[in-house]
Design an enzyme around this catalytic site. Structure first.
Site, PDB file in Angstrom:
ATOM      1  N   LYS A 186       0.841  -1.249   0.102  1.00 25.50           N
ATOM      2  CA  LYS A 186       0.105  -0.164  -0.076  1.00 25.50           C
ATOM      3  C   LYS A 186       0.921   1.105   0.117  1.00 25.50           C
ATOM      4  CE  LYS A 186      -3.869   2.451   2.599  1.00 25.50           C
ATOM      5  NZ  LYS A 186      -4.425   2.467   4.007  1.00 25.50           N
ATOM      6  N   LYS A 192      -2.301  -1.563  -3.690  1.00 22.76           N
ATOM      7  CA  LYS A 192      -3.142  -0.389  -3.580  1.00 22.76           C
ATOM      8  C   LYS A 192      -2.188   0.875  -3.875  1.00 22.76           C
ATOM      9  CE  LYS A 192      -6.316   2.169  -0.448  1.00 22.76           C
ATOM     10  NZ  LYS A 192      -7.183   2.051   0.772  1.00 22.76           N
TER      11      LYS A 192
END
Length: 340
Positions: free
Chosen positions: A207, A260
């Site tokens: 992420k 992400k």
């Protein structure tokens, strides 16, 4: 032109041929819908930067979940906005916390018809907006906001408690997104210790500290009150580090991993998918959604075509699951004509 000359156009000449020879398939079951549920509101609240997305009431969320199930998507991932916040995010694991109540209701309504994922983080629940507990800077670490930093290891105890509460409430999958070192191990141990040995962990393993999260912070009301998250989320220039983060999460017991954002990091999605033998997900985040919606609203792109193209690109890069705010709409487009 000599006989036998290769013509790529031969297999593109009709829609049926293109379907038959497509290398990447996109299906409703590949898609997961992120949803926001807010405590203390009487009706859904539109999110200005994300046209078509709302903060749900419990009742409107139940309706949206039934529509998602009817569309055939793979699941939902829940984010909650509590009425009261505090330094430790106590509502995240409270039995009457908004997400835990929502999970109970959805599990009672739908059983196992949809996969119910619970995002596990503290940013929506803390009054400072960071993803963990704060402590004075020490050990040569430079702090922010009055020399406060996110304290990794005490935060793991909070994550462990939240994971158990979410599993008790009915979550099929726990999805930790806080990017604390050791979070998967702490959560796996807590789930196993509470007899949730069969509850899988989908780790937000790679992420990035991205500029594409702005609309989400409006939706989840979780923007940090000071500083940013660059010390615990990944640095955008780094790719090899993503593989290290993924390997660490798998070693700690993750059952699946996520990248992400999605579109700005398709190279990372591809590298992760090539490196592991577990399911790989990618999150098409709020900024990606907002950009395309804005372009479509101005007539600059064909909205449906562009949405499906981006989703296909994420699948083509190697993600088996795509988290997207267009999940239900895209699923309806993908349905056979007789089912539309």
């Amino acid at each position: 032109m000599t006989p036998g000359f290769a013509r790529g156009r031969r297999l593109r000449s009709t829609p049926a041929l293109r379907r038959l020879t497509a290398q990447t398939r996109l299906a409703p079951a590949d898609l997961v819908l992120p949803v926001f549920v807010k405590e203390g509101i009487g009706e859904p609240v539109p999110i200005g930067s994300m046209p078509g997305v709302v903060q749900h009431t419990l009742e409107s969320l139940r309706k949206a979940a039934h529509e998602a199930a009817e569309a055939g998507i793979g699941g939902l991932i829940l984010f909650g906005i509590p009425a009261a916040k505090d330094p430790v995010g106590s509502q995240a694991d409270a039995a009457d916390g908004i997400v835990n109540v929502a999970l109970q209701q959805l599990r009672a309504d739908l059983g196992d018809e949809l996969v119910l994922m619970a995002d596990l983080c503290l940013c929506e629940y803390t009054d400072h907006g960071h993803c963990g507990l704060l402590a004075p800077a020490r050990g040569g670490v430079r702090g922010q906001g009055g020399e406060l930093v996110v304290d990794n290891d005490p935060t793991l105890d909070r994550y462990a408690a939240v994971a158990v509460a979410q599993a008790q409430a009915g979550a099929h999958v726990i999805a930790p997104s806080g990017m604390m070192d050791g979070q998967v191990g702490a959560i796996r141990a807590a789930l196993d210790g509470a007899a949730f040995t069969e509850t899988p962990v989908l780790a937000y393993a790679a992420k990035y500290a991205s500029g594409f999260y702005g609309p989400f912070r409006e939706a989840a009301e979780g923007a940090p009150r000071f500083g940013d998250r660059s010390t615990y989320q990944m640095d955008p220039p780094n790719a090899d580090e993503a593989l290290r983060e993924v390997a660490q999460d798998l070693a700690e017991g993750a059952d699946a991993v996520m990248v992400k954002p999605a579109l700005p990091y398709l190279d990372i999605v591809a590298r992760v998918a090539d490196a592991v033998h577990v399911p790989v997900a990618a999150y098409q985040v709020s900024g990606e959604y907002a950009m395309l919606e804005a372009a479509a609203a101005n007539g600059w792109v064909d909205r449906q075509r562009a949405i499906l193209e981006t989703l296909t690109a994420i699948r083509r890069a190697g993600a088996g699951t795509v988290l997207t705010y267009w999940a239900v709409e895209a699923a309806r487009w993908l349905a056979p004509p007789a089912q539309r």
